[in-house]
Design a protein around this motif. Sequence first.
Motif, PDB file in Angstrom:
ATOM      1  N   PHE A   1      44.996  69.626 -81.746  1.00 26.11           N
ATOM      2  CA  PHE A   1      43.373  69.744 -81.486  1.00 26.11           C
ATOM      3  C   PHE A   1      42.783  68.227 -81.366  1.00 26.11           C
TER       4      PHE A   1
ATOM      5  N   ASP B   1      38.655  69.272 -71.535  1.00 20.75           N
ATOM      6  CA  ASP B   1      38.586  70.688 -71.192  1.00 20.75           C
ATOM      7  C   ASP B   1      39.790  71.551 -71.179  1.00 20.75           C
ATOM      8  N   ARG B   2      39.673  72.550 -72.127  1.00 18.80           N
ATOM      9  CA  ARG B   2      40.797  73.394 -72.178  1.00 18.80           C
ATOM     10  C   ARG B   2      41.057  74.317 -70.708  1.00 18.80           C
ATOM     11  N   LEU B   3      39.963  74.676 -70.230  1.00 25.27           N
ATOM     12  CA  LEU B   3      40.180  75.410 -69.149  1.00 25.27           C
ATOM     13  C   LEU B   3      40.938  74.846 -67.866  1.00 25.27           C
TER      14      LEU B   3
ATOM     15  N   GLU C   1      44.569  72.270 -76.051  1.00 26.18           N
ATOM     16  CA  GLU C   1      44.245  73.495 -76.944  1.00 26.18           C
ATOM     17  C   GLU C   1      42.749  74.113 -77.085  1.00 26.18           C
ATOM     18  N   SER C   2      41.929  72.840 -76.954  1.00 22.73           N
ATOM     19  CA  SER C   2      40.505  73.287 -77.162  1.00 22.73           C
ATOM     20  C   SER C   2      39.544  72.199 -76.406  1.00 22.73           C
ATOM     21  N   THR C   3      38.728  72.548 -75.684  1.00 22.75           N
ATOM     22  CA  THR C   3      37.535  71.718 -75.038  1.00 22.75           C
ATOM     23  C   THR C   3      36.866  71.193 -76.234  1.00 22.75           C
TER      24      THR C   3
ATOM     25  N   ILE D   1      37.332  74.069 -85.392  1.00 22.84           N
ATOM     26  CA  ILE D   1      38.044  75.065 -84.736  1.00 22.84           C
ATOM     27  C   ILE D   1      39.701  75.227 -84.859  1.00 22.84           C
TER      28      ILE D   1
ATOM     29  N   VAL E   1      35.870  80.034 -83.083  1.00 23.28           N
ATOM     30  CA  VAL E   1      36.337  79.662 -81.875  1.00 23.28           C
ATOM     31  C   VAL E   1      37.986  79.693 -82.067  1.00 23.28           C
TER      32      VAL E   1
ATOM     33  N   LEU F   1      40.864  81.576 -80.010  1.00 27.51           N
ATOM     34  CA  LEU F   1      41.859  80.907 -79.197  1.00 27.51           C
ATOM     35  C   LEU F   1      43.335  81.216 -79.302  1.00 27.51           C
TER      36      LEU F   1
ATOM     37  N   ASN G   1      33.853  76.465 -73.552  1.00 32.95           N
ATOM     38  CA  ASN G   1      35.546  76.477 -73.803  1.00 32.95           C
ATOM     39  C   ASN G   1      35.786  78.122 -73.547  1.00 32.95           C
ATOM     40  N   ASN G   2      35.066  78.940 -73.129  1.00 32.66           N
ATOM     41  CA  ASN G   2      35.300  80.144 -72.829  1.00 32.66           C
ATOM     42  C   ASN G   2      35.925  81.151 -73.803  1.00 32.66           C
ATOM     43  N   ALA G   3      35.487  80.703 -75.338  1.00 32.50           N
ATOM     44  CA  ALA G   3      36.417  81.678 -76.470  1.00 32.50           C
ATOM     45  C   ALA G   3      35.779  82.782 -76.476  1.00 32.50           C
TER      46      ALA G   3
END
Lengths: 284, 328
Positions: free
Chosen positions: A67, A107-109, A115-117, A127, B79, B83, B112-114
Motif C-alpha cells: 500500500f 487510483d485503485r479502480l 492496492e488502494s486509492t 488501510i 477499508v 479490500l 476507492n469504492n470500498a
Amino acid sequence: MKKLTTLDSLSRMANTLRRDVVTMLAEAGSGHTAGPLGLADIAAAMYFNVLNIDPRRKNDPDRDRLFVSCGHTAPIWYAALARAGFFPVEELKTLRKLGSRLQGHIDRLTVPGVESTAASLGQGLSIAAGCAYAAAMDGKNYQTYCVVSDGEHDEGSTWEAVNFAGYYKLQHLTAIVDRNNIQIDGPTEKVMGKEPLRERYEAFGWHVIEIDGHNIEQIIDACQEARAIGEKPVCLIAHTIPGKGVDFMEGDYRWHGVAPGGLDTEKAPPKNKQLEAALRQLHY
Amino acid sequence: MLTKESHLKRNIFGKDIEMAPTRDGYGIGLVEVAEKNVNVVALSADLTESTRAAKFRDLYPDRFIQMGVAEQNMVTVAVGLALQGKIPFVSTYAVFSPGRTWDQIRISVCYNNANVKLAGHHAGLSVGPDGATHQALEDLALTRVLPRLTVLAPCDAEEARKATHAAAAIKGPVYLRFSREKSPVFTTAQTPFTVGKARVLHDGKDAVIIACGPLVYEALVAADRLVEKGISVRVINMASIKPMDEETVERAARECRAVVTAEEHQVAGGLGGAVAETLARSYPVPVEMVGMRDSFGESGQPEELWRKYRLNAAAMVDAVIKVIKRKH
C-alpha cells in the motif's frame, strides 16, 4: 513474476524508474518529483525482488500487498507497476491527462496492481493495518507493506493507525517510512517535529529498523528481517534523499511538488533544459 | 387511508403500539447478516452497547474489532478489511462518523469504492438530554453529496433491520442512519423495503408529506388528524435518501400539487433539499419543510425538543395547511 536477483540489475531498474519518473512528469507538466525520485530504490527493491506478486494473477489471495499512503508519489509506483508488467510502459506518458488511467494521485479502480486509492495523507497506514488484520483473521501469511511519507506523521490519524497496529501486534505488517526530511513548506523538522521518530514507533510497540533507503541490499535485508521478527509490526525508517539522482534537485524541498521544467533555482539549468539534464545524469 | 400494500401493523395509532429505537433494528439485523455471511465483521469505537453492536460482539468475538475512540482509523481500517473481502459494519455516533471521518469516507471509502457499511447512530434531535454536541443534524447532507455512496434512513426498528440486510447485500459503500430514542414500530416483516424505492404508506390527494426516519410515523399521525379537517394527505416514506425515487416524488407532486418534507435534520442539504432539487428539475410545486432551520439543538427530552423545534405531527399539520394555501 521473475525476480531481479542481482544488486546491479536492481540498481539499473531503479535508474530506469527514475528516467520514467522525470520523463512522465515533464510530459504532464505538473506533479511531484522529489519524493518519487527518492523512492526509486525502494520501489525497485520491492516490486522486482521483495514482493511475492504476479501481474498475471493480480488478485491472488496469497500475494503480498504493498500500500502507498502518500498518493502524491504516484509516478514512481506507476513506473514500477508498468515495468513489472501490470500495464504497458507506453501508457506512462498519459500521466495526469484527460481520460488517462494514470490519475494525479494513486487510483485503485483504474490502475492494475494498485492496492488502494490514496491521496489525503494519514489514511494509508490504517488501510494497510486493516488488510493485515484481515490476513490474521483468515490465517494468511502474506506480508502487508505500507509506504508512508515522513510529512504525514503530522496527521493524528497516522498515530491512530500506529497505535492500532502495535496494540493488536499485527506481525505481518511492515511500514516503510520515507524519511526524506522535506515536506511542502520546507524541512520536516522546521514545519512540525517528527523526532524522535524511532522512539515514537517503539513506544507504540513496533520494532524499528533504520536503513539507507538508497542501499538496495539493506532494503531487501530489512524486509526479510521484518518478515522474520513476528509478534509485532515493523517500521523501516528509510533515510532517503529527495530528488535522488538529479544533482540540481537533490535535497531541495522546492522540488517536492514541481515537475522537471517547472522551477528556476540557483543550481538548475534553464527550464527547457531540465529534463535533458536530468536524463543525462540518469544515464546508466 | 393507509395503503394495503404497505402491510403496516393494525391499529398503529393505538396506545399499545410497540416502541423501539431504530438502532435496535440495526443490532438485530447485524447479527442476522453475520449468521448468513462469514465475511461480515463489525467495528466499534468504544460505543458498542449504545450502537447495538454488543450482541454481534458476544456471538462473534473473532469478527468484532474494538477500535477505541479513534473514528478516523476505524473507517480506514474498515477499508483495508473490505479490500480483502470482508464486509465491515462500522458503528459510532453520526456526529463522529461521518462528522469527523468525512475525508476518510470521501477518498478511502467512496472514491476507492470500498465495500464499507457506515452506521451513524444517535442521529436527530431526539438524542435528547446529551444536547447539541451529540445530535447529528447534518449527516444526510454530508453523505448524500458523495458519489457511489448509498444513503438509507429507516423509519422504524423493523425497517432498520431490513436496511441492514440491504446494506450487506449491496456491493459498495452504504451509510445507515439510526436514532437513539424509542419510536413506534409500525411496519411489519411484510412491509416492502427496496433501496431506491419510496413507499406510499397513506393515500391522499390534497398534499403529500415526504418524510424519513421516526418522523414518518409523525407524518401518519398528521395525515390521520387532517382527515378530520377534510384534508386528504399522502404520506411517503423516503427511507432511501440516495438513490432517491424521483419518479414517486414527481408523481406525488403532479397529483397532490403541494409538498411537505419532514426530517430530523437540517432542511438545507437534507431530505427537504433533496426533494426540492428533484422537483425544481421535474415538476415545481410549493414545498414546506419541517426540519431544523440553520440552528443547533439543545438538551431536553425528545418530545420537548420536537415540540420546541417544530418537528412533530402538529408541525406537519400546520405545514400542510400552509402549503395548500400556496397551491397554484
